[in-house]
Design a protein around this motif. Structure first.
Motif, mmCIF file in Angstrom:
data_model
loop_
_atom_site.group_PDB
_atom_site.id
_atom_site.type_symbol
_atom_site.label_atom_id
_atom_site.label_comp_id
_atom_site.label_asym_id
_atom_site.label_seq_id
_atom_site.Cartn_x
_atom_site.Cartn_y
_atom_site.Cartn_z
ATOM 1 N N GLU A 432 -2.895 -5.810 -10.167
ATOM 2 C CA GLU A 432 -2.776 -6.250 -8.577
ATOM 3 C C GLU A 432 -3.404 -7.776 -8.693
ATOM 4 O OE1 GLU A 432 -2.311 -5.239 -4.105
ATOM 5 O OE2 GLU A 432 -2.677 -3.630 -5.717
ATOM 6 N N ILE A 433 -3.175 -8.715 -9.682
ATOM 7 C CA ILE A 433 -3.649 -9.906 -9.505
ATOM 8 C C ILE A 433 -2.889 -11.038 -8.932
ATOM 9 C CG2 ILE A 433 -4.947 -11.860 -10.943
ATOM 10 C CD1 ILE A 433 -6.461 -9.308 -10.745
ATOM 11 N N SER A 434 -3.149 -11.372 -7.902
ATOM 12 C CA SER A 434 -2.380 -12.695 -7.173
ATOM 13 C C SER A 434 -3.266 -13.703 -6.888
ATOM 14 C CB SER A 434 -1.476 -11.924 -5.969
ATOM 15 O OG SER A 434 -2.505 -11.311 -5.119
ATOM 16 N N TYR A 435 -2.789 -14.738 -6.011
ATOM 17 C CA TYR A 435 -3.305 -15.945 -5.661
ATOM 18 C C TYR A 435 -4.084 -16.526 -6.626
ATOM 19 C CZ TYR A 435 -2.527 -13.762 -1.063
ATOM 20 O OH TYR A 435 -2.051 -13.290 -0.126
ATOM 21 N N LEU A 436 -3.570 -16.628 -7.829
ATOM 22 C CA LEU A 436 -4.204 -17.540 -9.001
ATOM 23 C C LEU A 436 -3.894 -18.758 -8.911
ATOM 24 C CD1 LEU A 436 -3.343 -15.168 -12.226
ATOM 25 C CD2 LEU A 436 -5.650 -15.282 -11.026
ATOM 26 N N LYS A 437 -4.982 -19.498 -9.430
ATOM 27 C CA LYS A 437 -4.861 -21.084 -9.256
ATOM 28 C C LYS A 437 -3.616 -21.527 -10.341
ATOM 29 C CE LYS A 437 -9.802 -21.803 -8.935
ATOM 30 N NZ LYS A 437 -10.892 -22.262 -9.370
ATOM 31 N N PRO A 438 -2.930 -22.613 -10.096
ATOM 32 C CA PRO A 438 -1.948 -23.138 -10.853
ATOM 33 C C PRO A 438 -2.364 -23.127 -12.329
ATOM 34 C CG PRO A 438 -1.703 -24.348 -8.864
ATOM 35 C CD PRO A 438 -2.823 -23.289 -8.671
ATOM 36 N N GLU A 439 -3.643 -23.723 -12.507
ATOM 37 C CA GLU A 439 -4.103 -24.152 -13.934
ATOM 38 C C GLU A 439 -4.330 -22.699 -14.625
ATOM 39 O OE1 GLU A 439 -7.283 -25.256 -11.016
ATOM 40 O OE2 GLU A 439 -5.285 -25.191 -11.077
ATOM 41 N N PHE A 461 1.161 -11.109 -9.280
ATOM 42 C CA PHE A 461 1.857 -12.640 -9.284
ATOM 43 C C PHE A 461 3.149 -12.636 -8.288
ATOM 44 C CE2 PHE A 461 0.768 -12.042 -13.877
ATOM 45 C CZ PHE A 461 0.052 -13.298 -13.825
ATOM 46 N N PHE A 462 3.099 -11.926 -7.230
ATOM 47 C CA PHE A 462 3.963 -11.536 -6.083
ATOM 48 C C PHE A 462 4.118 -12.961 -5.511
ATOM 49 C CE2 PHE A 462 0.427 -11.159 -3.259
ATOM 50 C CZ PHE A 462 0.919 -11.757 -2.136
ATOM 51 N N ASP A 463 3.023 -13.900 -5.354
ATOM 52 C CA ASP A 463 3.320 -15.154 -4.759
ATOM 53 C C ASP A 463 3.879 -16.172 -5.726
ATOM 54 O OD1 ASP A 463 0.889 -14.893 -6.221
ATOM 55 O OD2 ASP A 463 -0.269 -16.376 -5.139
ATOM 56 N N SER A 464 4.269 -15.830 -6.922
ATOM 57 C CA SER A 464 4.850 -16.862 -7.790
ATOM 58 C C SER A 464 5.977 -16.437 -8.755
ATOM 59 C CB SER A 464 3.677 -17.286 -9.035
ATOM 60 O OG SER A 464 4.226 -18.088 -9.804
ATOM 61 N N PRO A 465 6.999 -16.311 -8.096
ATOM 62 C CA PRO A 465 8.392 -15.775 -8.300
ATOM 63 C C PRO A 465 8.731 -16.465 -9.636
ATOM 64 C CG PRO A 465 8.586 -16.262 -6.001
ATOM 65 C CD PRO A 465 7.364 -16.932 -6.403
ATOM 66 N N GLU A 466 8.398 -17.767 -9.976
ATOM 67 C CA GLU A 466 8.575 -18.322 -11.351
ATOM 68 C C GLU A 466 8.068 -17.704 -12.431
ATOM 69 O OE1 GLU A 466 8.098 -20.809 -14.771
ATOM 70 O OE2 GLU A 466 6.466 -20.543 -12.934
ATOM 71 N N ALA A 557 4.449 -12.487 -28.676
ATOM 72 C CA ALA A 557 3.708 -11.444 -27.841
ATOM 73 C C ALA A 557 4.875 -10.760 -27.173
ATOM 74 C CB ALA A 557 3.136 -12.026 -26.920
ATOM 75 N N LYS A 558 4.359 -9.409 -26.594
ATOM 76 C CA LYS A 558 5.159 -8.776 -25.774
ATOM 77 C C LYS A 558 4.478 -8.403 -24.177
ATOM 78 C CE LYS A 558 6.942 -5.637 -29.195
ATOM 79 N NZ LYS A 558 6.089 -5.844 -30.293
ATOM 80 N N ASN A 559 5.231 -8.719 -23.164
ATOM 81 C CA ASN A 559 4.625 -8.508 -21.912
ATOM 82 C C ASN A 559 5.151 -7.323 -21.183
ATOM 83 O OD1 ASN A 559 3.506 -11.154 -22.603
ATOM 84 N ND2 ASN A 559 4.697 -12.124 -21.357
ATOM 85 N N ALA A 560 4.481 -6.724 -20.408
ATOM 86 C CA ALA A 560 4.871 -5.410 -19.741
ATOM 87 C C ALA A 560 4.456 -5.827 -18.207
ATOM 88 C CB ALA A 560 4.354 -4.152 -20.293
ATOM 89 N N ILE A 561 5.485 -5.465 -17.312
ATOM 90 C CA ILE A 561 5.053 -5.397 -16.080
ATOM 91 C C ILE A 561 5.560 -3.877 -15.389
ATOM 92 C CG2 ILE A 561 7.487 -6.051 -15.336
ATOM 93 C CD1 ILE A 561 5.981 -7.572 -12.915
ATOM 94 N N LEU A 562 4.486 -3.312 -14.449
ATOM 95 C CA LEU A 562 4.479 -2.289 -14.159
ATOM 96 C C LEU A 562 4.243 -2.369 -12.496
ATOM 97 C CD1 LEU A 562 2.158 -0.560 -16.697
ATOM 98 C CD2 LEU A 562 4.241 0.745 -16.043
ATOM 99 N N PRO A 563 5.293 -2.702 -11.715
ATOM 100 C CA PRO A 563 4.986 -3.230 -10.438
ATOM 101 C C PRO A 563 4.764 -2.036 -9.479
ATOM 102 C CG PRO A 563 7.302 -2.953 -10.874
ATOM 103 C CD PRO A 563 6.987 -2.644 -12.051
ATOM 104 N N ILE A 564 3.617 -1.075 -9.928
ATOM 105 C CA ILE A 564 3.591 0.313 -9.136
ATOM 106 C C ILE A 564 2.072 0.352 -9.131
ATOM 107 C CG2 ILE A 564 5.590 1.343 -9.854
ATOM 108 C CD1 ILE A 564 4.133 2.570 -12.135
ATOM 109 N N ASN A 565 1.652 1.238 -8.208
ATOM 110 C CA ASN A 565 0.177 1.385 -8.048
ATOM 111 C C ASN A 565 -0.259 2.258 -9.096
ATOM 112 O OD1 ASN A 565 -0.645 0.973 -4.476
ATOM 113 N ND2 ASN A 565 -1.550 0.099 -6.104
#
Length: 700
Positions: A432-439, A461-466, A557-565
């Motif tokens: 649940e990491i959001s509000y990261l700096k662009p850099e 990343f909910f605040d960064s759809p891209e 690499a492989k990336n995994a997303i688990l959009p769950i608590n």
């Protein structure tokens, strides 16, 4: 020798002493602190005996004392009319404490707290103090919270610090409660953004005339600008303090909870919320040490149960875990108590403090000079996580700890500052990491292209759809979907190897609904909410065409997303099936993770492996490590609500990846040699017994 030559020689010796004090390696850099802090109530200044205080410090192997000096009240004879004097103060008390500590080679750090002023100062200068959006003050009995941008903090505080430095040969200063005060933590009440006129003027100057916000709203651009303003003003003040202190001597340490312009970052392990968090010290030290690798970390075990119950200490077993975790993660030892040890209201912890401080002193060369072997980084939502992000983060941390997977913790705000360090990791987990700096996002993308895999959970990343689309092939449909009553299906047994006997996994809390059509693979079908009622009518859990796991294949690499608590559910409820989801995903994405440490130790044995160099002066220029040290902290006595004496654990085996064939292995606790075998880059050995703690040294 004539008088003139003698005077010249004395003068040269004096110059040599001055030069040494300004150029010698700062004393705290040895990273062997054994701190005892005496938070003196005003009245104890009348009875404190410097001789007995120093004797207690020596008996407990302490090498550093933190003691009150000024701010809220002066514990010495001040000449400043804006510095309220402790009415119980003995004129020579502080001077005697410093002198007698130095006679026994104990460093003295003096405590300042500029968060409040006495009522007499407030009445003379009400404009120096905090005022809420509702026109309220924050008051504790006769002490008033101040405004950071008003003259007391911006000017008078420096004069108070300078007066102490000029009158006492101190070794450091500790700043308690630095920064903006919007809460009354002693009463658990939030008051709101400070509306002091000095704050309004300072923010207007910073923001080209924008009015100070009155509500903390992260979606408000003005509030985001206010956060930047707060950071800027705090760092500016800290820089001015650093310039003042270092102009006096570079052998005076600056210690506080901030990270800019300080020498020792202090953190705290305290018990103030449920569920209890037995990994508090590991959490704090790993976070600070890895996020700010150039700093010394001192994590303090807070004796008190709460601000309302200061004279009742937490359990000795909890204090023991905190102190052992400090050692294992590279901090020194640090304990904070109310007053000194004589006539103390709760002495139960003195025995464990004496035991562990003595252990640290005896084996000092094996502590405090570590390099992590971890290939996994866990990103923390700040230095002092709270709320749902904290629950998600702690749950993921708990899963890794119990699985004995080595990992480092790095604060989210520091990602962009740690490129070289982050390049060593093969997997980065973002709970649940959001509000990261662009850099920071740009660096994560770059690392991903170089071969570092990513796992993101819940609303990351909910605040960064891209970013969601690029890294995970994911689009948000509903990020805040209540998952109560839904199920996940671990139907793919090639990935979910730990679920041979389960077809459905219950859910609770957030269950994000994401479009994962651009992911390369999807797993964990989400089954719809069933019919509530008596057994005769339940059922109805049908596929929703949504999935709880998406995997995106990158070039290396492989990336995994688990959009769950996932983490929150395990942190609060502790069902192993939810931990096993993450462990199976890690095995799929980074299968080598299980090779670093292999053991049959129970889940409640905390395993921390470090490369070490002997912490001795002769080793300062040495590049190669002296070997490995395996720290084992026994948490078997932790029941969830109570800390009991840990149970001894017998016949544990370890297989550890190491590039060298060890010359010897021994236990710090017993001093005994441990038989071992080494083959194909792995060392194997068995331990007959693990009591409360041990350090297993694996020498080259």
């Amino acid at each position: 020798m004539n008088k003139k030559k003698l005077l010249s020689l004395i003068f040269l010796c004096f110059l040599s002493t001055i030069t040494y004090s300004q150029t010698a390696k700062p004393w705290w850099k040895r990273n062997n602190l054994r701190v005892i802090q005496t938070n003196l109530p005003a009245y104890e200044a009348a009875t404190l005996n410097p001789d007995s205080l120093v004797k207690d410090l020596i008996d407990h192997s302490a090498n550093t004392l933190i003691i009150n000096a000024g701010g809220i009240m002066a514990f010495y004879k001040t000449k400043l009319d804006f510095h309220y004097t402790n009415p119980y103060m003995k004129e020579d008390m502080l001077a005697e404490v410093v002198k007698k500590c130095h006679q026994h080679y104990i460093k003295v750090i003096v405590r300042f707290d500029f968060s409040r002023v006495h009522e007499s100062i407030f009445k003379a200068h009400p404009d120096w103090c905090y005022i809420s959006p509702k026109n309220e003050r924050i008051i504790n009995t006769d002490m008033y919270v101040v405004s950071i941008n008003a003259p007391y903090v911006q000017d008078k505080a420096f004069k108070i610090i300078e007066e102490v430095i000029d009158n006492f040969p101190i070794d450091g200063i500790f700043l308690n409660m630095p920064g903006y005060q919007v809460n009354n933590p002693y009463e658990g009440k939030y008051h709101g953004i400070d509306q002091n006129e000095y704050d309004k003027k300072a923010f207007a100057a910073y923001s080209n005339g924008t009015a100070l916000p009155t509500v903390e709203d992260k979606t408000d651009p003005v509030y985001q600008q206010y956060l930047s303003f707060k950071k800027s003003t705090i760092e500016n003040w800290s820089e001015r303090l650093h310039q003042l202190v270092k102009s006096k001597s570079n052998q005076i340490a600056i210690c506080t909870y901030l990270d800019k312009h300080v020498d020792i970052i202090r953190h705290e392990s305290q018990t103030n919320s449920l569920p209890y968090w037995p990994y508090s010290a590991s959490d704090n030290v790993s976070n600070a040490a890895n996020s700010f690798p150039e700093h010394i970390i001192s994590n303090s075990s807070i004796q008190q149960i709460s601000f309302q119950s200061r004279y009742n200490a937490v359990e000795p077993e909890e204090v023991g875990i905190r102190l052992y975790e400090n050692i294992a993660n590279g901090s020194g030892l640090d304990i904070s108590m109310m007053g000194d040890m004589r006539g103390y209201e709760d002495e139960r912890n003195f025995g464990i403090v004496k035991k562990i401080y003595s252990h640290h002193k005896k084996h000092e060369q094996y502590f405090g000079n570590y390099t992590s072997v971890a290939k996994i980084a866990l990103i923390a939502p700040g230095a002092w996580p709270s709320g749902e992000p904290m629950q998600e983060y702690r749950g993921i941390q708990l899963m890794l700890k119990e699985a004995h997977i080595p990992f480092d913790i790095i604060e989210d705000a520091q990602i962009s500052n740690l490129k070289e360090k982050l390049q060593k990791y093969r997997l980065i987990i973002l709970p649940e990491i959001s509000y990261l700096k662009p850099e920071a996002i740009a660096l994560l993308k770059d690392l991903n292209q170089q071969g570092t895999s990513l796992i993101a959970t819940n609303r990351s990343f909910f605040d960064s759809p891209e970013t969601l689309q690029t890294l995970f092939g994911a689009k948000i449909v509903n990020k805040d979907h209540d998952g109560s009553g839904f199920y996940l299906s671990p139907d793919n047994k090639e990935l979910f190897k730990r679920f041979g006997q389960q077809k459905m996994l219950f859910w609770k809390f957030n269950l994000g609904l994401y479009d994962l059509s651009d992911a390369d693979k999807t797993y964990l079908p989400i089954l719809s909410k069933g019919r509530p009622g008596p057994p005769e009518i339940i059922g109805g859990h049908e596929p929703t065409n949504y999935y709880a796991l998406g995997i995106k294949e990158q070039a290396k690499a492989k990336n995994a997303i688990l959009p769950i608590n996932l983490g929150k559910l395990y942190y609060l409820h502790g069902y192993e099936q939810h931990k096993n989801i993450l462990l199976d995903v890690i095995d799929y994405i980074f299968p080598e993770n299980g090779q670093i440490v292999q053991t049959n130790a129970p889940e409640r044995i905390e395993v921390i492996l470090q490369e070490y160099k002997k912490n001795i002066l002769a080793n300062d220029a040495q590049k190669q490590s002296d070997g490995l040290i395996l720290h084992l902290v026994n948490l078997t006595g932790f029941s969830g609500n109570t800390y009991f004496k840990p149970l001894p654990v017998y016949n544990t085996s370890f297989k550890i990846k190491t590039e060298f064939k060890p010359s010897n292995i021994f236990s710090l606790n017993s001093g005994s040699a441990i038989p071992f075998t080494w083959a194909s880059g792995f060392v194997s050995f068995k331990l007959k017994t693990i009591e409360d703690f041990d350090g297993i040294v694996i020498n080259r």
